[in-house]
Structure formats: C-alpha cells, structure tokens
Design a protein around this motif. Structure first.
Motif, mmCIF file in Angstrom:
data_model
loop_
_atom_site.group_PDB
_atom_site.id
_atom_site.type_symbol
_atom_site.label_atom_id
_atom_site.label_comp_id
_atom_site.label_asym_id
_atom_site.label_seq_id
_atom_site.Cartn_x
_atom_site.Cartn_y
_atom_site.Cartn_z
ATOM 1 N N GLY A 126 0.821 -1.207 0.000
ATOM 2 C CA GLY A 126 0.000 0.000 0.000
ATOM 3 C C GLY A 126 0.852 1.252 0.000
ATOM 4 N N MET A 127 0.343 2.308 0.610
ATOM 5 C CA MET A 127 1.009 3.607 0.576
ATOM 6 C C MET A 127 2.444 3.575 1.104
ATOM 7 N N PRO A 128 2.730 2.926 2.256
ATOM 8 C CA PRO A 128 4.129 2.891 2.709
ATOM 9 C C PRO A 128 5.056 2.174 1.730
ATOM 10 N N GLY A 129 4.585 1.059 1.167
ATOM 11 C CA GLY A 129 5.399 0.341 0.193
ATOM 12 C C GLY A 129 5.682 1.178 -1.037
ATOM 13 N N LEU A 130 4.676 1.900 -1.506
ATOM 14 C CA LEU A 130 4.855 2.761 -2.679
ATOM 15 C C LEU A 130 5.767 3.939 -2.358
ATOM 16 N N THR A 131 5.677 4.448 -1.127
ATOM 17 C CA THR A 131 6.579 5.517 -0.703
ATOM 18 C C THR A 131 8.024 5.048 -0.775
ATOM 19 N N ALA A 132 8.270 3.852 -0.257
ATOM 20 C CA ALA A 132 9.616 3.277 -0.313
ATOM 21 C C ALA A 132 10.052 3.036 -1.746
ATOM 22 N N TYR A 133 9.163 2.479 -2.545
ATOM 23 C CA TYR A 133 9.479 2.102 -3.926
ATOM 24 C C TYR A 133 9.901 3.309 -4.758
ATOM 25 N N PHE A 134 9.055 4.338 -4.782
ATOM 26 C CA PHE A 134 9.369 5.502 -5.620
ATOM 27 C C PHE A 134 10.466 6.365 -5.000
ATOM 28 N N GLY A 135 10.440 6.503 -3.681
ATOM 29 C CA GLY A 135 11.442 7.342 -3.037
ATOM 30 C C GLY A 135 12.850 6.795 -3.180
ATOM 31 N N LEU A 136 12.987 5.474 -3.096
ATOM 32 C CA LEU A 136 14.319 4.876 -3.231
ATOM 33 C C LEU A 136 14.718 4.727 -4.692
ATOM 34 N N LEU A 137 13.861 4.105 -5.495
ATOM 35 C CA LEU A 137 14.268 3.735 -6.848
ATOM 36 C C LEU A 137 14.262 4.908 -7.814
ATOM 37 N N ASP A 138 13.378 5.892 -7.607
ATOM 38 C CA ASP A 138 13.343 7.048 -8.501
ATOM 39 C C ASP A 138 14.314 8.143 -8.086
ATOM 40 N N ILE A 139 14.484 8.346 -6.779
ATOM 41 C CA ILE A 139 15.286 9.477 -6.313
ATOM 42 C C ILE A 139 16.695 9.032 -5.923
ATOM 43 N N CYS A 140 16.809 8.071 -5.034
ATOM 44 C CA CYS A 140 18.144 7.620 -4.612
ATOM 45 C C CYS A 140 18.861 6.820 -5.693
ATOM 46 N N GLN A 141 18.112 5.984 -6.412
ATOM 47 C CA GLN A 141 18.667 5.179 -7.495
ATOM 48 C C GLN A 141 19.950 4.450 -7.072
#
Length: 331
Positions: A126-141
């Motif tokens: 849900g929302m926490p998983g998506l927060t982790a997914y986009f925040g890590l993979l899109d921004i931190c890469q």
C-alpha cells in the motif's frame, strides 16, 4: 445503520494526546443508487496524520475540528447499489475513521485478497510500500555495491526501503530505537543496524560506513541526519521522506546548516510526496506484489485490535511502539 466515528476534537500543541479525539455515533441511511455501505476491516495509522491535525498549510488539507479523521482503510462492501462494487468486494481507500461508511465508490480500489493478507494493502503493498518504492528507486537510485543509510528503518516505510536496496545490490545500514528493532533489521538482511538511542551515533555510523554514504533515505531528520551528512560521498543522493523527530516540536529546532556539505559533495537532496506518483501507483503495486510473491520482500506489522484503540495506536507512533506498519484491526 448506526456507526461509531472518531472526530478531531481539538488541534494539538506539541505531542497529541487522547484529548484530541472524540467518539460519537451517526445514523447512516441505506445506500442510494451508485452507493455502497462499507464495513471497516483495517485502519492505518501514520505519522503524516500529525501534520493534518494542525491548521498549518501543507501538501494536504488539514483535518477539520469536529469532523472525522481519515486515512488508509481496508473495508468490505456489505450493501451495494453499485454494480462495479458487489457485496463481498474488499477495497482500500482514504476513508474516515468509522465502523461503517457510506460511499459513492469514488477513490475505492479493489484489493486482490488472494495474493496477500488484507492488512498488507495498507503497508507493504500500500502507501508505505509505494513511498519506499518511488522514493528509493526514482530518487536515490542505488547502484550495486553502494552504501545506503535508512533512518527510521524499522518503521513502515524504512523496513521496505532497506529490503528494496538489498534487491538492488546495495549495502544497507539502518537506524532504529531499540535493540529488538536492531535485531529485526538484521533478520531482514540489513548489513548493519544501529540503536540510535544508545550508540555514539557519529562514531557508530562512521564505523558502519567506512566507504562513506552514497544514498540516504531520511524518515527522521534531527541528529541522525546531521551525522549522516558528515559521511556523504561525492554525488550522493538524499530522499527526504519524513521528519518525525520534529513533528511535535513547538519551536523550530536549530541544528547544523547542511548546505556547505551538500555543495562540497555535489549531493542531490529531493523531498517528495508519494501522491506525486499517483499515475504510477499500479506499476509500483505490481512490482512490489511480484517481489512479495517471490519471497524477496517481507512484511511486518504491529496490529492493535479494536475500533476504540485507534487513537492509542496512533499516539504510539511517536513513542516508537510499532515495528513495521502500525495497523488497527477493526473487524
């Protein structure tokens, strides 16, 4: 149909208390054409809700005093006048804290109940998983072999960030607030975990990250972030996701000014809100679900039972009482 509700009784100054919550009851009519009656199954409590209790301008409208508090809810359709949402369908949406909810169906997303526990659609999927997914993979890469630090690593978002970073081949360091949480992070596969309440934090982080820090996923802010900034490598990336260390502050905290460190290391710092990625949520849910089914992602929850325990579960967030996602099981 009579339902209990939880209203915002008053706006908190500093740490919220039980006095901010008011229980009342409301009589709901039968569903009209296009409407459904929902029975609440699980309620999510999240740190961002503290911001909505304040009248201050933010990225989302504040809760109104005297009106129900709302957030992530998994609910079951028990009466339906909407052919798209038959009786028995389980849905997730941003819904009020009520035992029963009358809805026009807008904003409700059906849940694939056969793929994971229902509560996971408020956490890992849900929302926490998506927060982790986009925040890590899109921004931190993160790249294979790089060092990733996660603050609030035993929380709903942080525990998923660490697992995703390991999937990407990174070396992962997490901070948490108890020895039990540190042990849990090691079980999840974190390479290092630090109890920030008992460790000499700058020394412990420096020892855990001898090659410096390439990516920092910041859920907490404060002294932890100050210590990480001293270890940033050239072209580091920082995802600014949360600042729970300051949410209940009554004065603006004064700390080291980070701009010089960011400048000298050519670090990219980016704040984000998961709703920035609404158009890509299906992509995120699909990938997270695949990794969960493959056994690459684990969920962890702290489940409190009872509708009347929702305020206590929310207040427990600010005492570090939860490991993983804090959930209230209502029915």
């Amino acid at each position: 149909m009579n339902t209990q509700r939880i209203l915002l009784a008053s706006r908190p100054a500093g740490l919220p208390t039980a006095a901010q919550f008011q229980f009342d009851s409301q009589e709901l009519p039968a569903p009209a054409a296009g409407q459904v009656l929902l029975k609440t199954r699980y309620v999510s409590v999240d740190p961002y809700m503290r911001g909505r209790m304040s009248a201050a301008k933010s990225y989302v409208a504040p809760y109104e005093v005297g009106q129900p508090i709302a957030g992530g809810v998994v609910a079951e359709v028990v009466e339906s006048q909407n052919p798209a949402l038959p009786v028995g369908q389980v849905v997730v949406g941003n819904l009020p804290w009520q035992q029963y909810i009358l809805s026009d169906g807008q904003g409700l997303n059906p849940v694939p109940a056969d793929q994971a526990p229902l509560s996971y659609f408020l956490g890992l999927l849900g929302m926490p998983g998506l927060t982790a997914y986009f925040g890590l993979l899109d921004i931190c890469q993160p790249k294979p072999g790089e060092t990733v630090v996660v603050s609030g690593a035993a929380g709903a978002v942080g525990m998923i960030v660490g697992q995703l970073a390991k999937i990407q081949g990174a070396r992962v360091i997490g901070t948490a607030g108890s020895d039990e949480k540190v042990a849990y992070l090691k079980q999840l596969g974190f390479d290092e975990a630090i109890n920030y309440k008992t460790a000499d934090l700058p020394a412990a982080l420096a020892a855990a990250a001898p090659q410096g820090v390439d990516c920092y996923f910041d859920n907490v802010g404060g002294a932890i972030t100050d210590a990480v900034y001293d270890l940033l490598n050239k072209h580091a990336r920082i995802t600014l996701c949360g600042q729970i260390s300051t949410y209940n502050a009554t004065e603006t905290p004064v700390g080291p000014r980070p701009e010089g460190k960011l400048l000298k290391t050519s670090t990219r710092l980016q704040g984000f809100i998961v709703n920035d990625y609404l158009s890509r949520w299906p992509e995120g849910v699909k990938q997270l679900t695949e990794w969960y089914v493959q056994g690459k992602l684990q969920g962890e929850e702290t489940i409190t039972e009872g509708f009347d325990q929702i305020p206590a579960a929310f207040l427990g967030l600010f005492k570090g009482e939860n490991t993983g996602k804090a959930i209230v099981k209502v029915a």
